[in-house]
Design an enzyme around this catalytic site. Structure first.
Site, PDB file in Angstrom:
ATOM      1  N   ARG A  50       0.614  -0.988  -0.019  1.00 11.31           N
ATOM      2  CA  ARG A  50      -0.181  -0.044   0.018  1.00 11.31           C
ATOM      3  C   ARG A  50       0.652   0.779  -0.047  1.00 11.31           C
ATOM      4  O   ARG A  50       0.232   1.980  -0.646  1.00 11.31           O
ATOM      5  CB  ARG A  50      -1.338   0.226   0.946  1.00 11.31           C
ATOM      6  CG  ARG A  50      -1.623   1.198   0.818  1.00 11.31           C
ATOM      7  CD  ARG A  50      -3.485   1.092   2.490  1.00 11.31           C
ATOM      8  NE  ARG A  50      -2.850   0.105   3.343  1.00 11.31           N
ATOM      9  CZ  ARG A  50      -2.039   1.212   4.056  1.00 11.31           C
ATOM     10  NH1 ARG A  50      -1.983   1.647   4.941  1.00 11.31           N
ATOM     11  NH2 ARG A  50      -2.407   0.275   5.444  1.00 11.31           N
ATOM     12  N   TYR A 102     -15.715  17.013 -15.468  1.00 11.86           N
ATOM     13  CA  TYR A 102     -16.751  15.998 -15.254  1.00 11.86           C
ATOM     14  C   TYR A 102     -17.797  15.599 -13.933  1.00 11.86           C
ATOM     15  O   TYR A 102     -17.702  15.996 -12.437  1.00 11.86           O
ATOM     16  CB  TYR A 102     -16.079  14.729 -14.815  1.00 11.86           C
ATOM     17  CG  TYR A 102     -15.713  13.619 -14.501  1.00 11.86           C
ATOM     18  CD1 TYR A 102     -16.752  12.344 -15.877  1.00 11.86           C
ATOM     19  CD2 TYR A 102     -15.950  12.808 -13.297  1.00 11.86           C
ATOM     20  CE1 TYR A 102     -16.885  10.926 -15.488  1.00 11.86           C
ATOM     21  CE2 TYR A 102     -15.939  11.537 -13.398  1.00 11.86           C
ATOM     22  CZ  TYR A 102     -16.780  10.681 -13.879  1.00 11.86           C
ATOM     23  OH  TYR A 102     -17.446   9.490 -14.067  1.00 11.86           O
ATOM     24  N   ASP A 174      -6.914  18.909 -14.567  1.00 10.63           N
ATOM     25  CA  ASP A 174      -7.812  17.528 -15.322  1.00 10.63           C
ATOM     26  C   ASP A 174      -7.295  17.127 -16.707  1.00 10.63           C
ATOM     27  O   ASP A 174      -8.134  17.840 -17.526  1.00 10.63           O
ATOM     28  CB  ASP A 174      -8.904  17.571 -15.244  1.00 10.63           C
ATOM     29  CG  ASP A 174      -9.262  16.191 -14.906  1.00 10.63           C
ATOM     30  OD1 ASP A 174      -9.027  14.886 -16.205  1.00 10.63           O
ATOM     31  OD2 ASP A 174     -11.031  15.294 -14.638  1.00 10.63           O
ATOM     32  N   LYS A 199      -9.001   5.789 -18.963  1.00  4.79           N
ATOM     33  CA  LYS A 199      -8.854   6.702 -20.336  1.00  4.79           C
ATOM     34  C   LYS A 199      -8.682   6.183 -21.009  1.00  4.79           C
ATOM     35  O   LYS A 199      -8.143   5.023 -21.815  1.00  4.79           O
ATOM     36  CB  LYS A 199     -10.140   7.867 -19.969  1.00  4.79           C
ATOM     37  CG  LYS A 199     -11.482   8.311 -19.093  1.00  4.79           C
ATOM     38  CD  LYS A 199     -12.470   7.882 -18.951  1.00  4.79           C
ATOM     39  CE  LYS A 199     -13.204   7.469 -17.799  1.00  4.79           C
ATOM     40  NZ  LYS A 199     -14.157   9.021 -17.696  1.00  4.79           N
TER      41      LYS A 199
HETATM   42  C1  LIG Z   1     -14.461   9.624 -16.736  1.00  2.00           C
HETATM   43  C2  LIG Z   1     -13.553  10.596 -16.046  1.00  2.00           C
HETATM   44  C3  LIG Z   1     -12.714  11.150 -14.113  1.00  2.00           C
HETATM   45  C4  LIG Z   1     -12.830   9.714 -13.272  1.00  2.00           C
HETATM   46  O1  LIG Z   1     -12.543   9.132 -13.714  1.00  2.00           O
HETATM   47  P1  LIG Z   1     -12.759   7.599 -13.097  1.00  2.00           P
HETATM   48  O2  LIG Z   1     -11.777   6.756 -13.456  1.00  2.00           O
HETATM   49  O3  LIG Z   1     -14.021   6.918 -13.406  1.00  2.00           O
HETATM   50  O4  LIG Z   1     -13.184   7.725 -11.432  1.00  2.00           O
HETATM   51  C5  LIG Z   1     -12.478  12.211 -14.045  1.00  2.00           C
HETATM   52  N1  LIG Z   1     -12.331  12.607 -14.476  1.00  2.00           N
HETATM   53  C6  LIG Z   1     -12.613  12.644 -16.399  1.00  2.00           C
HETATM   54  C7  LIG Z   1     -12.523  14.190 -17.221  1.00  2.00           C
HETATM   55  C8  LIG Z   1     -13.046  12.291 -16.356  1.00  2.00           C
HETATM   56  O5  LIG Z   1     -13.246  11.836 -17.545  1.00  2.00           O
END
Ligand SMILES: *Cc1c(COP(=O)(O)O)cnc(C)c1O
Length: 378
Positions: A50, A102, A174, A199
Site C-alpha cells: 500500500r 466531469y 484535469d 480513459k
Molecule cells: C472519467 C473521468 C473522471 C473520473 O475517473 P474514474 O476513473 O471514472 O474515477 C475524471 N475526470 C474526467 C474528465 C473523466 O472523464
C-alpha cells in the site's frame, strides 16, 4: 529521458532492463510485503505494497515523465485521484471549480468537500472575468478541466494559472481528455495535473485508475502522497503493469483518434438533423483559438452533439448505431456513444438531446457511415 519526444518517452519511461534476468518487459510484482534486513531496515526501499511497490513506482515515474512533472501518485480511479487533491486542503479553504466539469468531480465537491468545511464555487472557466471575480481571500485552489467533459469547453490554462498564483492559490488541471500527447498543463503554469487513467492512458476499457502529477515535489504533494498511502485507494500491481503497457501506444492512439474525431465533427456540423456540434477543432467553436494555442497535434477524440430532436430520438439514435456501442466511458480503442443527461440523472443541466461520442480506432469512414445511416433512420 526528459529531452526526448513523447513517442520515445512513452515507450521507455519507467522501464529498464531487469537487472536479475535481463527481461526486456518489466516484471509484474504481486508481492504485498518485502523482506527487512538484519538491522530492521528495508534495503531495497520497499516495505508494504500500500505504501509503495515496484510496479506502481515504475508507473508513477512514467506518468511524471510524460507530463513533465517532478513526481506522481497513482490511484485506483480518477475519482480517487480527485478526492486526494481535496483531502490535501484544510477546512475553511475555498476552491473554484468549472461550471462544467466531469460530474463525479462536481459531486465530490458538493457531497463531500463542502461537508469537510471546504467552500466551493462553480464558475464558467471559459470566462476569465467570471474567474477573476470568484477569488476570495481564502481561495487556495482553482480546478480546470479543458477540454471539459462532455461539451468540450476550453479554458485558458496559462491565464487561469497566472490568476491563481497572483492570489496565492494553486491551479490543478484535469488533463484526462487531452492527455499529455496533446496538452501539457504543467508547462503552461498549472501546479498539478490529474487524470482518469481509466480513459486514454489505459486506452482499452479494461481497467480503472487515476493519478495526480505535480510540477514540484513540495509539501502539498506530500499531503497527497500521505493520503494515497493512508487512504489506500491504490491501484493493483496488475493494473499498474497494464497501464505501463498501454502507455507505449498512447501517442499513436490519441493522434489517430483526434484525426478521426475532427472528420466526424465536420460531418456532424453540416448535418441537418444536428442542432449543434461541439468540438474544439471546429473553427466555429468559441474556444478554438485558445485550444489551437495550448494544444498540439489535434483536439482530442471526443465529439459531442445536440440532435435537432427529442431525448427519445437521441436515445433511439444511440441504439441504432452499429459500429458505436451505446455505453458510458471514453478513451478506448472501440467507439462509444453516451447519452450523458440520463447517465447523470434528474439533476443534470445538460441538453436532453446531447450525445457524446468517444472516437475509437475504427476507420473514420465506417464511423461516419454508421452515423449517417442512423441519422437517416430517425
Ligand atoms: C472519467 C473521468 C473522471 C473520473 O475517473 P474514474 O476513473 O471514472 O474515477 C475524471 N475526470 C474526467 C474528465 C473523466 O472523464
Amino acid at each position: 529521458m526528459a529531452q526526448h519526444h513523447i513517442e520515445t518517452l512513452a515507450v521507455h519511461a519507467g522501464r529498464a532492463i531487469d537487472p536479475v534476468t535481463g527481461a526486456v518487459v518489466p516484471p509484474l510484482h504481486f508481492s504485498t510485503t518485502f523482506e527487512r534486513a538484519h538491522d530492521g531496515s528495508y534495503p531495497r526501499g520497499f516495505a508494504y505494497a500500500r505504501e509503495n511497490n515496484p510496479t506502481r513506482q515504475a508507473l508513477e515515474q512514467a506518468l511524471a515523465t510524460l507530463e513533465g512533472g517532478a513526481v506522481a501518485a497513482a490511484f485506483a480511479s480518477g475519482n480517487a485521484a480527485t478526492s486526494a487533491v481535496f483531502y490535501a486542503l484544510k477546512p475553511g479553504d475555498h476552491v473554484i471549480l468549472p461550471a462544467e466539469t466531469y460530474h463525479g468531480t462536481r459531486l465530490i465537491a458538493q457531497r463531500f468537500a463542502q461537508q469537510w468545511g471546504l467552500q466551493v464555487s462553480f464558475v464558467p472557466m471559459d470566462d476569465l472575468d467570471a474567474v477573476r471575480r470568484a477569488f476570495r481571500p481564502n481561495t487556495c485552489l482553482v480546478w480546470v478541466e479543458t477540454p471539459s467533459n462532455p461539451r468540450l469547453f476550453i479554458s485558458d490554462i496559462a491565464q487561469i494559472a497566472a490568476l491563481a498564483h497572483a492570489h496565492g492559490a494553486r491551479c490543478v488541471c484535469d488533463n484526462t481528455l487531452a492527455t499529455p500527447v496533446l496538452q501539457n498543463p504543467l508547462a503552461l503554469g498549472a501546479d498539478l495535473v490529474t487524470h482518469s487513467t481509466t480513459k486514454y492512458i489505459g486506452g482499452h476499457s479494461d481497467l480503472l485508475g487515476g493519478c495526480v502529477i505535480a510540477r514540484e515535489h513540495d509539501a502539498f504533494f506530500e499531503r497527497i502522497r500521505d493520503y494515497q498511502v493512508l487512504g489506500g485507494a491504490v491501484p493493483s500491481a496488475f493494473d499498474c503493469w497494464l497501464l505501463l503497457r498501454s502507455m507505449q501506444t498512447l501517442p499513436l492512439r490519441v493522434r489517430a483518434q483526434s484525426a478521426s474525431a475532427l472528420r466526424v465533427a465536420h460531418f456532424l456540423a453540416q448535418h441537418p438533423r444536428v442542432r449543434r456540434a461541439y468540438y474544439p477543432g471546429l473553427p466555429t467553436h468559441p474556444g478554438h483559438a485558445i485550444a489551437a494555442a495550448q494544444m498540439r497535434d489535434g483536439f482530442g477524440g471526443i465529439v459531442s452533439f445536440e440532435l435537432a430532436g427529442t431525448e427519445a430520438e437521441a436515445l433511439a439514435l444511440a441504439g441504432r448505431l452499429r459500429v458505436f456501442t451505446h455505453a458510458t466511458s471514453l478513451g478506448g480503442v472501440e467507439s462509444l456513444v453516451d447519452h450523458r443527461a440520463s447517465v447523470e440523472g434528474a439533476h443534470s443541466v445538460l441538453p436532453r438531446s446531447l450525445l457524446r461520442l468517444s472516437i475509437g480506432l475504427e476507420h473514420p469512414d465506417d464511423l461516419i457511415a454508421d452515423l449517417d445511416r442512423a441519422l437517416a433512420s430517425l
